[in-house]
Enzyme design. Structure first.
Site, PDB file in Angstrom:
ATOM      1  N   ASP A 320       4.266 -15.247  -5.298  1.00 28.75           N
ATOM      2  CA  ASP A 320       3.316 -14.289  -4.733  1.00 28.75           C
ATOM      3  C   ASP A 320       3.016 -13.133  -5.684  1.00 28.75           C
ATOM      4  O   ASP A 320       2.115 -12.334  -5.431  1.00 28.75           O
ATOM      5  CB  ASP A 320       3.845 -13.756  -3.400  1.00 28.75           C
ATOM      6  N   ARG A 351      -6.043 -18.021  -5.563  1.00 25.97           N
ATOM      7  CA  ARG A 351      -5.601 -16.802  -6.268  1.00 25.97           C
ATOM      8  C   ARG A 351      -5.781 -16.883  -7.779  1.00 25.97           C
ATOM      9  O   ARG A 351      -5.759 -15.860  -8.452  1.00 25.97           O
ATOM     10  CB  ARG A 351      -4.141 -16.486  -5.926  1.00 25.97           C
TER      11      ARG A 351
HETATM   12  C1  S3P Z   1       6.845 -18.311   1.947  1.00 24.82           C
HETATM   13  C2  S3P Z   1       6.811 -19.248   0.955  1.00 24.82           C
HETATM   14  C3  S3P Z   1       5.797 -19.257  -0.107  1.00 24.82           C
HETATM   15  C4  S3P Z   1       5.106 -17.905  -0.243  1.00 24.82           C
HETATM   16  C5  S3P Z   1       4.700 -17.337   1.087  1.00 24.82           C
HETATM   17  C6  S3P Z   1       5.907 -17.182   1.997  1.00 24.82           C
HETATM   18  C7  S3P Z   1       7.873 -18.421   2.989  1.00 24.82           C
HETATM   19  O1  S3P Z   1       4.822 -20.225   0.218  1.00 24.82           O
HETATM   20  O2  S3P Z   1       3.987 -18.004  -1.073  1.00 24.82           O
HETATM   21  O3  S3P Z   1       4.096 -16.067   0.939  1.00 24.82           O
HETATM   22  O4  S3P Z   1       8.090 -17.443   3.748  1.00 24.82           O
HETATM   23  O5  S3P Z   1       8.505 -19.477   3.074  1.00 24.82           O
HETATM   24  P1  S3P Z   1       5.005 -21.779  -0.160  1.00 24.82           P
HETATM   25  O6  S3P Z   1       6.158 -22.308   0.577  1.00 24.82           O
HETATM   26  O7  S3P Z   1       3.726 -22.445   0.293  1.00 24.82           O
HETATM   27  O8  S3P Z   1       5.161 -21.797  -1.635  1.00 24.82           O
END
Ligand code: S3P
Length: 436
Positions: A320, A351
């Protein structure tokens, strides 16, 4: 919104809102227990409200709620769930929808949960959750192309092993949650380790879960747990992804300094801070506790920045924060390259594109690639009209960029910060006033 350049670097000590990933889990997992649980310093934001809607639809009661404390009472485990009488709005929240899919797949037999989202969430891939869940015996439907809305009917799942095609904590979590109501154990293999908040929280709640490394692959196994789980109180640490905006602000200016108090120091969330140090900022950690996860203070001091390269295996620990890596790279000496980050294209916005469009409008030498970007620095930035593309993290990154630009920046779509950091612009103004 008009943003004008800053004249002095940040010199602040601050707290950021509660961690988004941990808050989502604390809320959703309360549906697996029966007693009251307290979620202290939770993130109060549009995203976590979506998880509350899901939990409440299954029968979780909100006993008390304030900005500091959320007290929830579980329905008495999964077997006591109510069947939601309406489709549930997950709004912009990918974590809500994907984790809820896993939970709903293992709901009492026949219980139907229908989940939908906003335009952004309705474009994001859900097949990555739906397909492996189906492999475990789940009964669910998506819109054509594997998109939301999603309908899930509870079922006693089979066990099995799933090798994840993408390194995603959300997908991993959905499968582990479904595994609680399977006939046999469920093993998830992740190609690159991702944040482990689900594993930590479920273990604290009494689930039987093991995790081991097999070469570079991490294998997590969960045993079926048909009974209700133990409810636990959660003290939510500050969100390192929200703190990263202020860390960037400090790092962009020689003489900039910020102390970020009480943030999660979960190793799988710190990739950005380690990278910042390798770019030349001074980064210090002071661990102050380890419950429910390591947490403490992070201090960042600005210095001369040099280019970096980010490879696929580093991406999950800073997923992120990559738009901020791009911004920092515009002010770093040399060519920075981010590779293996195609996942960024399926976040709240694309992004890669949003970052490249915003920063190139401000004069950065940044090139879009299929799975990342290339940036030449240092390049002075200049104020421009830039669009957050309704993406909270892009809005905040561009706001931080405006501080070092020459001339005013007109930021469109700044309201999106309500998704994860509603008080961002209040803090932005306060910190500026303190600096100047
Ligand atoms: C998250 C996992 C990430 C992240 C998101 C929150 C989570 O996504 O980008 O903001 O809380 O498990 P991805 O699992 O799709 O990579």
């Amino acid at each position: 919104m008009q943003l004008t350049p800053w004249h002095r670097p940040i010199d602040a000590r601050m707290r950021v809102p509660g961690d988004k990933s941990i808050t989502h889990r604390a809320i959703l997992f309360s549906a697996l227990g029966g007693a009251e649980s307290e979620v202290r310093d939770w993130l109060v934001a549009a995203d976590t409200e979506a998880s509350l809607r899901v939990a409440e639809a299954w029968g979780v009661q909100v006993v008390e709620r304030s900005t500091r404390r959320l007290v929830l009472k579980g329905p008495g485990g999964r077997e006591a769930w109510h069947e939601p009488d309406q489709p549930i709005d997950c709004a912009n929240a990918g974590t809500t929808m994907r984790l809820a899919m896993g939970l709903a797949a293992g709901a009492p037999t026949g219980l139907l949960t229908v989940l939908f989202g906003d335009a952004s969430l309705s474009r994001r891939p859900m097949a990555r959750v739906a397909d492996p869940l189906t492999q475990l015996g789940a009964e669910l439907w998506t819109r054509r192309g594997g998109l939301a809305p999603v309908a899930v009917r509870g079922r006693h799942l089979t066990g099995g092993t799933v090798a994840l095609a993408v390194a995603s904590a959300q997908v991993k979590s959905a499968l582990l949650l479904a595994g609680l109501n399977a006939k046999g154990r469920v093993t998830v293999e992740e190609p690159i380790p991702t944040r482990d908040h689900t594993e930590r929280m479920l273990t604290a709640m009494g689930a039987r879960l093991t995790s081991e490394m097999a070469g570079r692959v991490r294998r997590i196994t969960i045993e079926p747990h048909p009974e209700a789980l133990r409810t636990v109180d959660v003290q939510v640490p500050g969100d390192p992804s929200s703190a990263a905006f202020w860390a960037t602000l400090a790092a962009l200016w020689p003489g900039g300094k910020v102390v970020l108090e009480g943030v999660s120091l979960n190793p799988e969330r710190l990739g950005f801070y380690h990278l910042l140090a390798s770019m030349g900022a001074k980064v210090g950690y002071h661990e102050r506790g380890s419950d429910p996860e390591p947490w403490g203070d992070i201090t960042v001091q600005g210095g001369a920045l040099t280019a970096v390269s980010v490879e696929a295996d580093q991406v999950p620990a800073m997923i992120d924060e990559l738009p901020l890596v791009a911004l920092l790279s515009t002010q770093a000496e040399g060519e920075s390259v981010v590779r293996g980050a195609a996942e960024l294209r399926v976040k709240e916005s694309d992004r890669i594109r949003a970052t490249v469009q915003g920063l190139s409008r401000m004069g950065a030498a940044i090139l879009e690639t299929g799975d990342g970007f290339r940036i030449h620095g240092p390049r002075p930035l200049s104020g421009a009209v830039v669009d957050a593309q309704r993406d909270h993290r892009i809005a905040m990154m561009l706001a931080i960029a405006s501080t070092v630009a020459q001339g005013a920046t007109e930021l469109l779509g700044e309201g999106s910060v309500a998704i994860s950091y509603p008080e961002f612009f209040d803090t932005f103004s306060r910190v500026r006033q303190e600096a100047e």
